[in-house]
Design a protein around this motif. Sequence first.
Motif, PDB file in Angstrom:
ATOM      1  N   ASP A  56      -1.079  -5.406 -10.348  1.00 14.47           N
ATOM      2  CA  ASP A  56      -2.416  -4.804 -10.359  1.00 14.47           C
ATOM      3  C   ASP A  56      -2.459  -3.681  -9.327  1.00 14.47           C
ATOM      4  OD1 ASP A  56      -3.269  -6.669 -12.262  1.00 14.47           O
ATOM      5  OD2 ASP A  56      -3.803  -8.126 -10.700  1.00 14.47           O
ATOM      6  N   VAL A  57      -3.044  -2.544  -9.737  1.00 11.22           N
ATOM      7  CA  VAL A  57      -3.156  -1.408  -8.819  1.00 11.22           C
ATOM      8  C   VAL A  57      -4.634  -1.065  -8.636  1.00 11.22           C
ATOM      9  CG1 VAL A  57      -0.906  -0.463  -9.419  1.00 11.22           C
ATOM     10  CG2 VAL A  57      -2.903   0.263 -10.703  1.00 11.22           C
ATOM     11  N   ASP A  58      -4.966  -0.674  -7.440  1.00 10.52           N
ATOM     12  CA  ASP A  58      -6.327  -0.244  -7.119  1.00 10.52           C
ATOM     13  C   ASP A  58      -6.207   0.873  -6.097  1.00 10.52           C
ATOM     14  OD1 ASP A  58      -8.985   0.100  -6.693  1.00 10.52           O
ATOM     15  OD2 ASP A  58      -9.303  -1.797  -5.633  1.00 10.52           O
ATOM     16  N   GLY A  59      -6.256   2.102  -6.590  1.00 12.05           N
ATOM     17  CA  GLY A  59      -6.046   3.227  -5.692  1.00 12.05           C
ATOM     18  C   GLY A  59      -4.622   3.216  -5.180  1.00 12.05           C
ATOM     19  N   GLY A  60      -4.483   3.138  -3.884  1.00 11.33           N
ATOM     20  CA  GLY A  60      -3.155   3.130  -3.292  1.00 11.33           C
ATOM     21  C   GLY A  60      -2.635   1.750  -2.958  1.00 11.33           C
ATOM     22  N   THR A  61      -3.267   0.680  -3.438  1.00 10.95           N
ATOM     23  CA  THR A  61      -2.794  -0.683  -3.175  1.00 10.95           C
ATOM     24  C   THR A  61      -2.307  -1.322  -4.466  1.00 10.95           C
ATOM     25  OG1 THR A  61      -4.992  -1.654  -3.510  1.00 10.95           O
ATOM     26  CG2 THR A  61      -4.430  -0.917  -1.281  1.00 10.95           C
ATOM     27  N   PHE A  62      -1.395  -2.255  -4.313  1.00 14.49           N
ATOM     28  CA  PHE A  62      -0.885  -3.014  -5.461  1.00 14.49           C
ATOM     29  C   PHE A  62      -0.716  -4.471  -5.052  1.00 14.49           C
ATOM     30  CE2 PHE A  62       2.719  -1.314  -3.147  1.00 14.49           C
ATOM     31  CZ  PHE A  62       3.600  -2.376  -3.047  1.00 14.49           C
ATOM     32  N   THR A  63      -1.014  -5.366  -5.969  1.00 19.49           N
ATOM     33  CA  THR A  63      -0.878  -6.813  -5.748  1.00 19.49           C
ATOM     34  C   THR A  63      -0.385  -7.451  -7.033  1.00 19.49           C
ATOM     35  OG1 THR A  63      -3.191  -7.197  -6.389  1.00 19.49           O
ATOM     36  CG2 THR A  63      -2.739  -6.906  -4.027  1.00 19.49           C
ATOM     37  N   GLY A  64       0.185  -8.639  -6.896  1.00 21.13           N
ATOM     38  CA  GLY A  64       0.620  -9.373  -8.073  1.00 21.13           C
ATOM     39  C   GLY A  64       1.320 -10.654  -7.669  1.00 21.13           C
ATOM     40  N   ARG A  65       1.541 -11.494  -8.645  1.00 22.29           N
ATOM     41  CA  ARG A  65       2.251 -12.749  -8.404  1.00 22.29           C
ATOM     42  C   ARG A  65       3.174 -13.021  -9.570  1.00 22.29           C
ATOM     43  NH1 ARG A  65      -1.449 -17.386  -7.240  1.00 22.29           N
ATOM     44  NH2 ARG A  65      -2.532 -15.813  -5.961  1.00 22.29           N
ATOM     45  N   ILE A  66       4.326 -13.602  -9.252  1.00 21.53           N
ATOM     46  CA  ILE A  66       5.278 -13.959 -10.299  1.00 21.53           C
ATOM     47  C   ILE A  66       5.782 -15.370 -10.019  1.00 21.53           C
ATOM     48  CG2 ILE A  66       5.984 -11.562 -10.683  1.00 21.53           C
ATOM     49  CD1 ILE A  66       8.556 -12.179  -9.138  1.00 21.53           C
TER      50      ILE A  66
ATOM     51  N   ASP B  89       2.869   7.428  -9.270  1.00 17.87           N
ATOM     52  CA  ASP B  89       1.522   7.963  -9.104  1.00 17.87           C
ATOM     53  C   ASP B  89       1.040   8.584 -10.413  1.00 17.87           C
ATOM     54  OD1 ASP B  89       2.843  10.348  -9.390  1.00 17.87           O
ATOM     55  OD2 ASP B  89       2.585  10.999  -7.308  1.00 17.87           O
ATOM     56  N   ALA B  90      -0.083   9.281 -10.377  1.00 19.19           N
ATOM     57  CA  ALA B  90      -0.674   9.806 -11.608  1.00 19.19           C
ATOM     58  C   ALA B  90       0.204  10.845 -12.278  1.00 19.19           C
ATOM     59  CB  ALA B  90      -2.054  10.402 -11.310  1.00 19.19           C
ATOM     60  N   THR B  91       1.047  11.546 -11.534  1.00 20.85           N
ATOM     61  CA  THR B  91       1.924  12.554 -12.118  1.00 20.85           C
ATOM     62  C   THR B  91       3.298  12.001 -12.450  1.00 20.85           C
ATOM     63  OG1 THR B  91       2.605  13.275  -9.911  1.00 20.85           O
ATOM     64  CG2 THR B  91       0.726  14.419 -10.927  1.00 20.85           C
ATOM     65  N   GLY B  92       3.486  10.678 -12.279  1.00 15.01           N
ATOM     66  CA  GLY B  92       4.767  10.071 -12.605  1.00 15.01           C
ATOM     67  C   GLY B  92       5.792  10.114 -11.500  1.00 15.01           C
TER      68      GLY B  92
ATOM     69  N   ARG C 147       0.845  -1.179   0.000  1.00 10.27           N
ATOM     70  CA  ARG C 147       0.000   0.000   0.000  1.00 10.27           C
ATOM     71  C   ARG C 147       0.890   1.242   0.000  1.00 10.27           C
ATOM     72  NH1 ARG C 147      -1.654   3.041   4.156  1.00 10.27           N
ATOM     73  NH2 ARG C 147      -0.821   1.523   5.652  1.00 10.27           N
ATOM     74  N   THR C 148       0.417   2.285  -0.694  1.00 12.71           N
ATOM     75  CA  THR C 148       1.136   3.555  -0.709  1.00 12.71           C
ATOM     76  C   THR C 148       0.225   4.649  -0.167  1.00 12.71           C
ATOM     77  OG1 THR C 148       0.434   4.005  -2.989  1.00 12.71           O
ATOM     78  CG2 THR C 148       2.548   2.901  -2.690  1.00 12.71           C
ATOM     79  N   THR C 149       0.844   5.768   0.194  1.00 17.95           N
ATOM     80  CA  THR C 149       0.081   6.869   0.785  1.00 17.95           C
ATOM     81  C   THR C 149      -0.636   7.713  -0.270  1.00 17.95           C
ATOM     82  OG1 THR C 149       2.089   8.218   0.751  1.00 17.95           O
ATOM     83  CG2 THR C 149       1.580   7.026   2.788  1.00 17.95           C
ATOM     84  N   ARG C 150      -0.454   7.411  -1.547  1.00 13.31           N
ATOM     85  CA  ARG C 150      -1.153   8.121  -2.621  1.00 13.31           C
ATOM     86  C   ARG C 150      -1.616   7.114  -3.655  1.00 13.31           C
ATOM     87  NH1 ARG C 150       2.359  13.356  -4.053  1.00 13.31           N
ATOM     88  NH2 ARG C 150       3.894  11.740  -4.119  1.00 13.31           N
ATOM     89  N   PRO C 151      -2.672   7.432  -4.404  1.00 12.40           N
ATOM     90  CA  PRO C 151      -3.116   6.508  -5.460  1.00 12.40           C
ATOM     91  C   PRO C 151      -2.020   6.282  -6.502  1.00 12.40           C
ATOM     92  CG  PRO C 151      -4.816   8.131  -4.994  1.00 12.40           C
ATOM     93  CD  PRO C 151      -3.601   8.571  -4.246  1.00 12.40           C
ATOM     94  N   LEU C 152      -1.968   5.059  -6.963  1.00 15.28           N
ATOM     95  CA  LEU C 152      -0.943   4.673  -7.938  1.00 15.28           C
ATOM     96  C   LEU C 152      -1.517   4.658  -9.348  1.00 15.28           C
ATOM     97  CD1 LEU C 152       0.810   1.714  -6.090  1.00 15.28           C
ATOM     98  CD2 LEU C 152       1.804   3.939  -6.591  1.00 15.28           C
ATOM     99  N   ALA C 153      -0.642   4.922 -10.307  1.00 10.36           N
ATOM    100  CA  ALA C 153      -1.008   4.783 -11.717  1.00 10.36           C
ATOM    101  C   ALA C 153      -0.360   3.553 -12.321  1.00 10.36           C
ATOM    102  CB  ALA C 153      -0.603   6.023 -12.512  1.00 10.36           C
TER     103      ALA C 153
END
Length: 450
Positions: free
Chosen positions: A346-356, A370-373, A326-332
Motif C-alpha cells: 500500500d502506498v500513500d504519498g511517499g510512504t509504503f506499508t504491507g504485510r506478507i 514514482d509517478a514518472t516510473g 518512506r521515500t523522498t518523493r511520492p510513490l505510484a
Amino acid sequence: MTPAPDLRAIVESTRRRIRAAVVVAIVAAVAAAIPAALLVAWLLGAWTGWRAPSIAPLVLELVAALAAGGLAYHAVRRWLRPLDAPRVAADTESRLGLPPGELRSLLELQHATPPGTSEALIQRAGARLMPQLLGRSARELEGALGERARRRRTLALASLGALVLLVGVLGFASPDRSAASWSPMLHPVAHLSPPPLPPITVEPGNAEVARGSDFEVRVRAPGRTAAAVAWRAQGDVPRQRTLEVIGDNAVAVIPRVETPTTYWVTTPDGARSERFTVTPVDPMLVADLVVEVRPPAYVGRGVERYQTDIPPLEVEEGTTIVVSGRTTRPLAAAMLESADASHALDVDGGTFTGRIVPTRSGVFAWTLRDATGNAPALDPAPLEITLIADAAPQAIVTFPGTDTVIAPDLRQLVAGEARDDYGLSSATLVSWRVSAQGEREPAVEQSIDL
C-alpha cells in the motif's frame, strides 16, 4: 391577319433551335478542356519535372486555357455568327425544294416593303408559300445547318462525357497518383516554389531528469542537413550546438542540468520548434525502512524489529512479516517480488506499508516507482527469507513394553517421553480395551501434567 409574321416566326424559331444546338456544342467542347488537362496532368504525374518546384502545371493550364479560348473563338466565328435568318431561310428552301430565293425574298419584302410595291401581292405570295411550311417537322425546316449543329453537339457531349468518365476511373483506380498529379493544378503559381519541408519533431519534449545528469535531445528534421539545438539554463546565457542531420535524425546532449532549462530547435530553412522545459529533480531515496517479524503464537517468541539494514531472516511457517518505509518523493507503486511470487504494498504519498506471510524460502526484491516510473537512486537490499518448517511432536511409551500382565486392581503404571522442536503445551494419554472376542471398547483420554 396576314401570314407575314408567321413566316418570320417560323424562320426565327428554326434559327433559335439551331443556335441552341451550336451553343451546347461550343460549351461542351470548351468544358472538355478541363478533363483533358487533368488527363494530361495524370500522365505527367510520374515525371520528375512535374514535382515542385515546376512550371509544368502552369504551362499546362495556360495551354488548356488558350486551346479552350481558341476553340470557343473559332466555333463562335464559324458556327454561331453565320446563323442569320437569310442563311437559315436559304437552307430551308434547299431542304423543302422551294425555288431559290423565294422564302428569303418574302422575308426581306415583309421586313421592309419598298415604295410602290403591292402589299397585297406580298401577302398573296406568303399565303401561297405558307402551306408548304406548315406541318413540316423541325428537322425538315432546319435542313443541313440543323444536321451539322446536332452532329457537333453530339460529338462534343460524347467527348466531354468520355473524358470525364476516364478521369473518374483514373481517380478511383490510383487515388494517390491522381492526388499528386492534380493538386499542382489547383495552385500552379505556388507550385513554382519548392514544397514546404515537413515540420521538425523534438523528443522527449518537457521532461524531468536527475539533478546534475546529462539530458539527451532527439531531433527529427526531414529534408534538412543541419539543425541547431539551443538551450538556456535559469540564470545563465543561451547556448547552442549545431548538429549534422543524418537520415533525417540528429541527437544532442545538454550537459549537467542543475537548474530548470529551456531548450528549442531551429533549422536553416527557418523552421523552429516550440520551447520545452527540462526540470531537474533530486534522486528518490528510501528512508525509515522497517521490517517486523511476527512469529506464530505457538513459537512463544515476541515480535522482532529490524530497521534500515535488514539481515537474512529465518522464520517459521505462519510468520507474518510487516514492512514499512518512506521515500523522498511520492510513490505510484511499491512491490516485493521473488522469483515465483509478487506482493503489492500500500502506498500513500511517499510512504509504503504491507504485510506478507511467506509460504516458501526466497529472495524478495523491492520495486519502488514514482509517478514518472523512476526508481530510487539506491534500492534497499532484498529480503532474504528462509522458511523453517514446524516438525511434528514425537511421543514414545517407555514403560511398560509392548506386552505386560496387569495387576488384579486393573491399574497400570505408564511412562513415556514426548518432545517437540518448539516445546509442548499439553499431553493426553489415550487407552482402550480389547475384549477376548477381539472387540475394541471406546477409547479413554487422560490429561497428563507437564
